[in-house]
Design an enzyme around this catalytic site. Sequence first.
Site, PDB file in Angstrom:
ATOM      1  N   HIS A 109       0.836  -1.196   0.000  1.00  0.00           N
ATOM      2  CA  HIS A 109       0.000   0.000   0.000  1.00  0.00           C
ATOM      3  C   HIS A 109       0.874   1.251   0.000  1.00  0.00           C
ATOM      4  O   HIS A 109       2.059   1.187   0.343  1.00  0.00           O
ATOM      5  CB  HIS A 109      -0.842   0.084   1.284  1.00  0.00           C
ATOM      6  CG  HIS A 109      -1.596  -1.144   1.646  1.00  0.00           C
ATOM      7  ND1 HIS A 109      -2.963  -1.237   1.528  1.00  0.00           N
ATOM      8  CD2 HIS A 109      -1.194  -2.333   2.176  1.00  0.00           C
ATOM      9  CE1 HIS A 109      -3.374  -2.416   1.959  1.00  0.00           C
ATOM     10  NE2 HIS A 109      -2.311  -3.101   2.348  1.00  0.00           N
ATOM     11  N   TYR A 110       0.288   2.402  -0.329  1.00  0.00           N
ATOM     12  CA  TYR A 110       0.878   3.665   0.101  1.00  0.00           C
ATOM     13  C   TYR A 110      -0.070   4.310   1.094  1.00  0.00           C
ATOM     14  O   TYR A 110      -1.278   4.042   1.110  1.00  0.00           O
ATOM     15  CB  TYR A 110       1.227   4.596  -1.059  1.00  0.00           C
ATOM     16  CG  TYR A 110       0.115   5.083  -1.962  1.00  0.00           C
ATOM     17  CD1 TYR A 110      -1.051   5.678  -1.482  1.00  0.00           C
ATOM     18  CD2 TYR A 110       0.267   5.003  -3.351  1.00  0.00           C
ATOM     19  CE1 TYR A 110      -2.022   6.153  -2.332  1.00  0.00           C
ATOM     20  CE2 TYR A 110      -0.712   5.473  -4.207  1.00  0.00           C
ATOM     21  CZ  TYR A 110      -1.850   6.047  -3.692  1.00  0.00           C
ATOM     22  OH  TYR A 110      -2.815   6.520  -4.539  1.00  0.00           O
ATOM     23  N   THR A 111       0.501   5.184   1.938  1.00  0.00           N
ATOM     24  CA  THR A 111      -0.283   5.732   3.046  1.00  0.00           C
ATOM     25  C   THR A 111      -1.197   6.875   2.628  1.00  0.00           C
ATOM     26  O   THR A 111      -2.201   7.126   3.294  1.00  0.00           O
ATOM     27  CB  THR A 111       0.650   6.255   4.144  1.00  0.00           C
ATOM     28  OG1 THR A 111       1.515   7.264   3.591  1.00  0.00           O
ATOM     29  CG2 THR A 111       1.495   5.125   4.730  1.00  0.00           C
ATOM     30  N   GLU A 132       2.695  -0.902   4.455  1.00  0.00           N
ATOM     31  CA  GLU A 132       2.381   0.473   4.071  1.00  0.00           C
ATOM     32  C   GLU A 132       3.684   1.227   3.782  1.00  0.00           C
ATOM     33  O   GLU A 132       4.629   1.175   4.570  1.00  0.00           O
ATOM     34  CB  GLU A 132       1.636   1.192   5.199  1.00  0.00           C
ATOM     35  CG  GLU A 132       0.222   0.696   5.435  1.00  0.00           C
ATOM     36  CD  GLU A 132      -0.800   1.371   4.532  1.00  0.00           C
ATOM     37  OE1 GLU A 132      -0.385   2.206   3.699  1.00  0.00           O
ATOM     38  OE2 GLU A 132      -1.993   1.061   4.671  1.00  0.00           O
ATOM     39  N   HIS A 150      -2.595  -3.143  -3.355  1.00  0.00           N
ATOM     40  CA  HIS A 150      -3.954  -2.970  -2.861  1.00  0.00           C
ATOM     41  C   HIS A 150      -4.933  -2.813  -4.023  1.00  0.00           C
ATOM     42  O   HIS A 150      -6.041  -3.363  -4.003  1.00  0.00           O
ATOM     43  CB  HIS A 150      -3.990  -1.737  -1.945  1.00  0.00           C
ATOM     44  CG  HIS A 150      -5.145  -1.725  -1.001  1.00  0.00           C
ATOM     45  ND1 HIS A 150      -5.439  -0.636  -0.219  1.00  0.00           N
ATOM     46  CD2 HIS A 150      -6.095  -2.642  -0.705  1.00  0.00           C
ATOM     47  CE1 HIS A 150      -6.508  -0.904   0.516  1.00  0.00           C
ATOM     48  NE2 HIS A 150      -6.928  -2.106   0.247  1.00  0.00           N
TER      49      HIS A 150
END
Length: 228
Positions: free
Chosen positions: A29-31, A94, A132
Amino acid sequence: MSDLTIRDIPSPNCGERRGGVVPDMVVIHYTAMESAAAACARLCSQEHEVSAHYLVDITGEIIRLVPEDLRAWHAGAGAWGDVTDVNSRSIGIELANRGAEPFAAAQMDALELLLADLLTRHRIAPERVIGHQDMAPARKSDPGPRFDWRRLSLSGLAVWPEAGEADPSGFFDDLTAFGYPQADDPARLAAFRARFRPRREGSVDRIDAGLAHDLAARFPVDPTPANA
């Protein structure tokens, strides 16, 4: 993890993996937040009810939020192949990134070390390292088109399709065979291209179809745990 420096900041947002399963997937994921500190606060907030196993800062620092034997709350609704409870079957990572800039070199270096360790210890196949957006194409867009999936594949930490051409009529069936869940066609195409052809626009072409066919042929999704 002898080559890794990991700081523990425990998150209360976790539980037992359902059905006694063990992780056989990794979801990246990225935040989409301004800093790792802000993301860490969110991932540890009982009010927001989200978490991940690891958070990797742009500096390369790795923060462990949830033990790997527990179920973190990072994936939400979605699927990969026959797996619909992705949280129970995966380890969530993340990356501190707002979604509008490249991923930092130190961050990618640390991610590679972390993934190499996870895949070895849990016997996770590279094709089961996904984004994601891959598992929730109608809902999510991370880690996005700036994430370097090809770099991971060159280190054996993800997969990359071989170039070729095929009839576009089989494209969406091949996406399903590789693992992508059912969703509307534009969302599935966008998810595929964000990962494998990030600058391509327009309708499905023979190159898209060739890449998807190669993925489906070489890495058909396994409905059973790959490390069973």
